[in-house]
Design a protein around this motif. Structure first.
Motif, PDB file in Angstrom:
ATOM      1  N   LEU A   1       0.832  -1.202   0.000  1.00 45.40           N
ATOM      2  CA  LEU A   1       0.000   0.000   0.000  1.00 45.40           C
ATOM      3  C   LEU A   1       0.868   1.254   0.000  1.00 45.40           C
ATOM      4  CD1 LEU A   1      -2.636   1.629   0.361  1.00 45.40           C
ATOM      5  CD2 LEU A   1      -2.463   1.171   2.821  1.00 45.40           C
ATOM      6  N   ASP A   2       1.934   1.244   0.816  1.00 45.01           N
ATOM      7  CA  ASP A   2       2.830   2.396   0.866  1.00 45.01           C
ATOM      8  C   ASP A   2       3.497   2.636  -0.488  1.00 45.01           C
ATOM      9  OD1 ASP A   2       2.209   2.806   3.508  1.00 45.01           O
ATOM     10  OD2 ASP A   2       3.972   1.739   4.285  1.00 45.01           O
ATOM     11  N   MET A   3       3.671   1.537  -1.264  1.00 46.48           N
ATOM     12  CA  MET A   3       4.298   1.661  -2.579  1.00 46.48           C
ATOM     13  C   MET A   3       3.319   2.164  -3.635  1.00 46.48           C
ATOM     14  SD  MET A   3       6.447  -1.927  -2.555  1.00 46.48           S
ATOM     15  CE  MET A   3       6.855  -1.811  -4.295  1.00 46.48           C
ATOM     16  N   PHE A   4       2.095   1.622  -3.613  1.00 47.57           N
ATOM     17  CA  PHE A   4       1.154   1.861  -4.710  1.00 47.57           C
ATOM     18  C   PHE A   4       0.030   2.825  -4.359  1.00 47.57           C
ATOM     19  CE2 PHE A   4       2.703  -2.569  -5.377  1.00 47.57           C
ATOM     20  CZ  PHE A   4       3.505  -2.294  -6.475  1.00 47.57           C
TER      21      PHE A   4
ATOM     22  N   PHE B   1      -3.736   4.099  -2.616  1.00 45.28           N
ATOM     23  CA  PHE B   1      -5.130   3.687  -2.798  1.00 45.28           C
ATOM     24  C   PHE B   1      -5.487   3.925  -4.261  1.00 45.28           C
ATOM     25  CE2 PHE B   1      -4.944   4.865   1.752  1.00 45.28           C
ATOM     26  CZ  PHE B   1      -5.311   3.646   2.287  1.00 45.28           C
ATOM     27  N   TYR B   2      -5.208   2.924  -5.085  1.00 45.45           N
ATOM     28  CA  TYR B   2      -5.161   3.140  -6.529  1.00 45.45           C
ATOM     29  C   TYR B   2      -6.428   2.767  -7.284  1.00 45.45           C
ATOM     30  CZ  TYR B   2      -4.542  -1.899  -6.611  1.00 45.45           C
ATOM     31  OH  TYR B   2      -4.733  -3.238  -6.438  1.00 45.45           O
ATOM     32  N   SER B   3      -7.371   2.068  -6.674  1.00 48.33           N
ATOM     33  CA  SER B   3      -8.517   1.577  -7.428  1.00 48.33           C
ATOM     34  C   SER B   3      -9.482   2.703  -7.778  1.00 48.33           C
ATOM     35  CB  SER B   3      -9.263   0.493  -6.641  1.00 48.33           C
ATOM     36  OG  SER B   3      -9.927   1.069  -5.538  1.00 48.33           O
ATOM     37  N   ARG B   4     -10.421   2.412  -8.677  1.00 49.85           N
ATOM     38  CA  ARG B   4     -11.391   3.425  -9.103  1.00 49.85           C
ATOM     39  C   ARG B   4     -12.220   3.937  -7.940  1.00 49.85           C
ATOM     40  NH1 ARG B   4     -14.595   0.424 -13.737  1.00 49.85           N
ATOM     41  NH2 ARG B   4     -14.262  -1.253 -12.233  1.00 49.85           N
ATOM     42  N   SER B   5     -12.463   3.057  -6.957  1.00 51.08           N
ATOM     43  CA  SER B   5     -13.280   3.478  -5.816  1.00 51.08           C
ATOM     44  C   SER B   5     -12.438   4.041  -4.684  1.00 51.08           C
ATOM     45  CB  SER B   5     -14.109   2.287  -5.308  1.00 51.08           C
ATOM     46  OG  SER B   5     -13.269   1.189  -5.001  1.00 51.08           O
ATOM     47  N   GLY B   6     -11.128   4.135  -4.871  1.00 49.74           N
ATOM     48  CA  GLY B   6     -10.294   4.819  -3.894  1.00 49.74           C
ATOM     49  C   GLY B   6      -9.801   3.956  -2.759  1.00 49.74           C
ATOM     50  N   HIS B   7      -9.741   2.641  -2.944  1.00 56.65           N
ATOM     51  CA  HIS B   7      -9.166   1.780  -1.926  1.00 56.65           C
ATOM     52  C   HIS B   7      -8.142   0.845  -2.566  1.00 56.65           C
ATOM     53  CE1 HIS B   7     -12.266  -0.998  -3.456  1.00 56.65           C
ATOM     54  NE2 HIS B   7     -11.567  -1.984  -2.911  1.00 56.65           N
ATOM     55  N   TYR B   8      -7.436   0.093  -1.725  1.00 59.70           N
ATOM     56  CA  TYR B   8      -6.412  -0.840  -2.183  1.00 59.70           C
ATOM     57  C   TYR B   8      -6.966  -2.258  -2.154  1.00 59.70           C
ATOM     58  CZ  TYR B   8      -2.294  -3.894  -1.630  1.00 59.70           C
ATOM     59  OH  TYR B   8      -1.363  -4.911  -1.746  1.00 59.70           O
ATOM     60  N   PHE B   9      -6.690  -3.027  -3.215  1.00 58.97           N
ATOM     61  CA  PHE B   9      -6.973  -4.457  -3.161  1.00 58.97           C
ATOM     62  C   PHE B   9      -5.926  -5.192  -3.987  1.00 58.97           C
ATOM     63  CE2 PHE B   9      -9.193  -3.150  -6.982  1.00 58.97           C
ATOM     64  CZ  PHE B   9      -8.989  -4.207  -7.866  1.00 58.97           C
ATOM     65  N   ARG B  10      -5.693  -6.460  -3.624  1.00 62.15           N
ATOM     66  CA  ARG B  10      -4.737  -7.275  -4.368  1.00 62.15           C
ATOM     67  C   ARG B  10      -5.174  -8.733  -4.313  1.00 62.15           C
ATOM     68  NH1 ARG B  10      -0.051 -10.365  -3.969  1.00 62.15           N
ATOM     69  NH2 ARG B  10      -0.117 -10.315  -1.689  1.00 62.15           N
ATOM     70  N   PHE B  11      -5.353  -9.332  -5.493  1.00 58.49           N
ATOM     71  CA  PHE B  11      -5.670 -10.752  -5.572  1.00 58.49           C
ATOM     72  C   PHE B  11      -4.415 -11.582  -5.302  1.00 58.49           C
ATOM     73  CE2 PHE B  11      -9.065  -8.933  -8.187  1.00 58.49           C
ATOM     74  CZ  PHE B  11     -10.164  -9.641  -7.727  1.00 58.49           C
ATOM     75  N   VAL B  12      -4.612 -12.777  -4.761  1.00 58.60           N
ATOM     76  CA  VAL B  12      -3.501 -13.709  -4.543  1.00 58.60           C
ATOM     77  C   VAL B  12      -3.770 -14.993  -5.307  1.00 58.60           C
ATOM     78  CG1 VAL B  12      -2.973 -12.719  -2.285  1.00 58.60           C
ATOM     79  CG2 VAL B  12      -4.522 -14.677  -2.426  1.00 58.60           C
TER      80      VAL B  12
END
Length: 203
Positions: free
Chosen positions: A34-37, A39-50
């Motif tokens: 999160l610190d690197m990327f 809150f990048y999504s269209r809705s303004g939050h962070y998510f990442r699939f695994v």
């Protein structure tokens, strides 16, 4: 099974203390991302699939309470993603997209926050996280508690829900999905996980 405003379940202290500590450590790594990327999504939050099943404890047995309210015979796949919301964040009422037959959300960090808000809403079914056309009659909060698991099945297009955060909020979200219903513009198909030891036909 809780029925207000629609069927759902909660499991407190879902993981053992040792396993939850492991998940918390993985969540700390997501904060690094999160610190690197940001809150990048269209809705303004962070998510990442695994791509790996980091939480096998969320398995098809959790579908058993829903058998009487939804039958589903096709094989299902598992989809997992981290989700981090900034403080004072709000995501509007929605229904999970049609491919996501079952949803499980594990609350992780912080100790106190806002949980998931379930809406009694009679709007028609909306595709892919669309918003309702009617105001909700009332809302019920599935309160925040670390290591609490909230689960539901999308039933009859009425499982409207939303979420908010007072502080930065980390969850691990797991879905059992019908691969054939994934919309073509979604990346979900790149992260599907086989559910070992089952044919996925328990909904």
């Amino acid at each position: 099974m809780k029925d207000n405003p629609w069927p759902h379940n909660t499991y407190d202290d879902f993981l053992s203390t040792e396993r939850f500590n492991e998940i918390q450590q993985l969540a700390k790594q997501e904060i690094v991302y999160l610190d690197m990327f940001g809150f990048y999504s269209r809705s303004g939050h962070y998510f990442r699939f695994v791509k790996d099943d980091i939480i096998p404890e969320i398995n098809l047995s959790l579908l058993d309470p829903y058998k009487n309210i939804r039958n589903y015979d096709k094989p299902l796949k598992k989809l997992i993603h981290w989700s981090i919301h900034p403080e004072n964040f709000s995501y509007p009422p929605h229904i999970d997209n049609d491919s996501r037959i079952f949803t499980a959300v594990l609350y992780i960090e912080p100790k106190e926050n806002i949980g998931t808000i379930l809406c009694k809403n009679n709007s028609d079914h909306s595709l892919d996280h669309g918003q309702p056309t009617l105001e909700s009659e009332y809302e019920v909060e599935v309160g925040w508690q670390p290591n609490r698991l909230f689960t539901h099945c999308s039933i009859n297009g009425k499982t409207w829900h939303r979420y908010s955060s007072s502080l930065q909020r980390t969850t691990l979200n797991v879905f059992f999905v019908d691969e054939d219903k994934i919309l073509p513009d979604r990346i979900d198909k790149n992260f599907l996980i086989n559910i070992e030891g089952t044919n996925g036909s328990s909904v």
